[in-house]
Write an enzyme that holds these catalytic residues in place. Structure first.
Site, PDB file in Angstrom:
ATOM      1  N   GLY A  42       0.811  -1.216   0.000  1.00 17.38           N
ATOM      2  CA  GLY A  42       0.000   0.000   0.000  1.00 17.38           C
ATOM      3  C   GLY A  42       0.839   1.258   0.000  1.00 17.38           C
ATOM      4  O   GLY A  42       2.021   1.222  -0.348  1.00 17.38           O
ATOM      5  N   MET A  91      11.177   6.765  -5.485  1.00 11.77           N
ATOM      6  CA  MET A  91       9.830   6.707  -4.914  1.00 11.77           C
ATOM      7  C   MET A  91       9.732   5.525  -3.961  1.00 11.77           C
ATOM      8  O   MET A  91      10.224   4.438  -4.254  1.00 11.77           O
ATOM      9  CB  MET A  91       8.797   6.580  -6.026  1.00 11.77           C
ATOM     10  CG  MET A  91       8.674   7.863  -6.795  1.00 11.77           C
ATOM     11  SD  MET A  91       7.247   7.820  -7.867  1.00 11.77           S
ATOM     12  CE  MET A  91       7.539   9.341  -8.769  1.00 11.77           C
ATOM     13  N   HIS A 117       4.394   2.068  -8.183  1.00 11.32           N
ATOM     14  CA  HIS A 117       3.417   0.958  -8.133  1.00 11.32           C
ATOM     15  C   HIS A 117       2.464   1.027  -9.329  1.00 11.32           C
ATOM     16  O   HIS A 117       2.129   0.009  -9.933  1.00 11.32           O
ATOM     17  CB  HIS A 117       2.554   1.045  -6.872  1.00 11.32           C
ATOM     18  CG  HIS A 117       3.280   0.827  -5.588  1.00 11.32           C
ATOM     19  ND1 HIS A 117       3.387   1.795  -4.624  1.00 11.32           N
ATOM     20  CD2 HIS A 117       3.915  -0.272  -5.097  1.00 11.32           C
ATOM     21  CE1 HIS A 117       4.047   1.311  -3.588  1.00 11.32           C
ATOM     22  NE2 HIS A 117       4.388   0.063  -3.849  1.00 11.32           N
ATOM     23  N   GLN A 140       7.705  -9.478   7.861  1.00 12.44           N
ATOM     24  CA  GLN A 140       8.945  -9.004   7.245  1.00 12.44           C
ATOM     25  C   GLN A 140       9.531  -7.796   7.984  1.00 12.44           C
ATOM     26  O   GLN A 140      10.522  -7.223   7.542  1.00 12.44           O
ATOM     27  CB  GLN A 140       8.753  -8.718   5.755  1.00 12.44           C
ATOM     28  CG  GLN A 140       7.888  -7.531   5.406  1.00 12.44           C
ATOM     29  CD  GLN A 140       7.615  -7.471   3.906  1.00 12.44           C
ATOM     30  OE1 GLN A 140       6.835  -8.268   3.383  1.00 12.44           O
ATOM     31  NE2 GLN A 140       8.258  -6.556   3.201  1.00 12.44           N
TER      32      GLN A 140
HETATM   33  O1  PAF Z   1       8.034  -4.765  -1.715  1.00 11.73           O
HETATM   34  C1  PAF Z   1       7.036  -4.846  -0.974  1.00 11.73           C
HETATM   35  O2  PAF Z   1       6.192  -3.940  -0.905  1.00 11.73           O
HETATM   36  C2  PAF Z   1       6.872  -6.079  -0.097  1.00 11.73           C
HETATM   37  O3  PAF Z   1       8.094  -6.552   0.328  1.00 11.73           O
HETATM   38  C3  PAF Z   1       6.058  -7.180  -0.794  1.00 11.73           C
HETATM   39  C4  PAF Z   1       6.744  -7.697  -2.033  1.00 11.73           C
HETATM   40  C5  PAF Z   1       4.679  -6.653  -1.150  1.00 11.73           C
HETATM   41  C6  PAF Z   1       5.871  -8.369   0.156  1.00 11.73           C
HETATM   42  O4  PAF Z   1       5.195  -8.005   1.318  1.00 11.73           O
END
Ligand code: PAF
Length: 280
Positions: free
Chosen positions: A29, A184, A35, A59
């Protein structure tokens, strides 16, 4: 616009479509132009595009970093809808992904996981591997799209799919930068306008390293970068490394025919930013 919070509903929907290709853009998000570019590419190359919006707790090795990670679901949905209302969104709660066991699997990524981000964020790539393996099982994408700002993550994802024979093409896409060079990142949301201007030192430093690459020793380049940040009170440098772009192992000398990449992680105003550049 279809937004699924439950994997079971998403799976049912995707099965009912019987499409020949699914493009997948996993995100946490706080969406930015980088993105949206991944989504555009996914849409141009697949019948259906699925975007996940999920701040993956496993993570994060630092509870404060997880708590402060920007969460802007309504704005994210608006941005996606503006791009295309055909994009399918998967925005689960933690228990839809993890049940009552929010723990990572442990992975062996042939040592790549111990370099740089892995060294400074213990368990980070186990968390990334765990969530992506689950997402790939749910979405069953044909192609999955990742930004090259997270260059090491991209290498890890390629290892994950090759080690587990997951039938998905992993596609890396170039870094998107602001006009002033700042890469970004969702984390930029936490920077003040002043910080954003100061943070251009990161990309300016990387461009200078690229310019000097081949004319100075790697040790000199590393020492110069340390000095730049040591002399600037707004920053705390976590690491700067020049690594082999294939193995991601720290390079000590330049070998002809090999590709090199510089990596940096730096704190500004308690916000951790990373950036990377190809050197040759
Ligand atoms: O790069 C990210 O935003 C995250 O590490 C991902 C790949 C969505 C995994 O949670």
């Amino acid at each position: 616009m279809l937004i699924f919070n439950k994997k079971a509903d998403l799976i049912d929907h995707l099965q009912s479509l019987k499409s020949s290709s699914i493009g997948f853009v996993p995100t946490m998000g706080a969406l930015h132009q980088g993105h949206l570019t991944l989504m555009n590419k996914a849409m141009s190359e697949n019948d259906i595009t699925v975007v996940s919006i999920f701040v993956n707790p496993t993570q994060f090795n630092n509870a404060e970093d997880l708590a402060k990670y920007p969460r802007t679901l309504d704005r994210d949905v608006e941005k996606i809808e503006h791009l295309s209302s055909k994009i399918v969104i998967y925005a689960p709660e933690v228990n839809d992904v993890y049940g009552d066991n929010t723990l990572s699997e442990h992975f062996d990524f042939d040592g790549i996981e111990d370099q740089m981000e892995g060294k400074f964020r213990k368990g980070h790539f186990d968390g990334v591997g765990t969530v992506l393996k689950r997402f790939f099982e749910i979405v069953k994408p044909t192609n999955a799209y990742f930004g090259e700002k997270d260059f090491q993550q991209l290498a890890i994802v390629k290892k994950l799919v090759s080690k587990y024979n997951i039938p998905v093409n992993i596609i890396g896409c170039p870094i998107h930068r602001e006009h002033n060079g700042l890469a970004m990142s969702s984390r930029n949301e936490r920077l003040t306008e002043e910080n954003k201007e100061e943070a251009t030192l990161i990309s300016r430093t990387l461009y200078k390293v690229r310019q000097d690459f081949g004319t100075k020793s790697l040790q000199e380049l590393v020492a110069e970068v340390s000095e730049v940040f040591a002399n600037n009170p707004h920053f705390t440098l976590e690491y700067f490394e020049i690594a082999n772009a294939e193995t991601l192992l720290t390079a000590t000398e330049i070998v002809e025919g090999e590709k090199y990449q510089a990596f940096i992680a730096v704190f500004i105003n308690n916000v951790r930013l990373i950036d990377t550049i190809s050197l040759n």
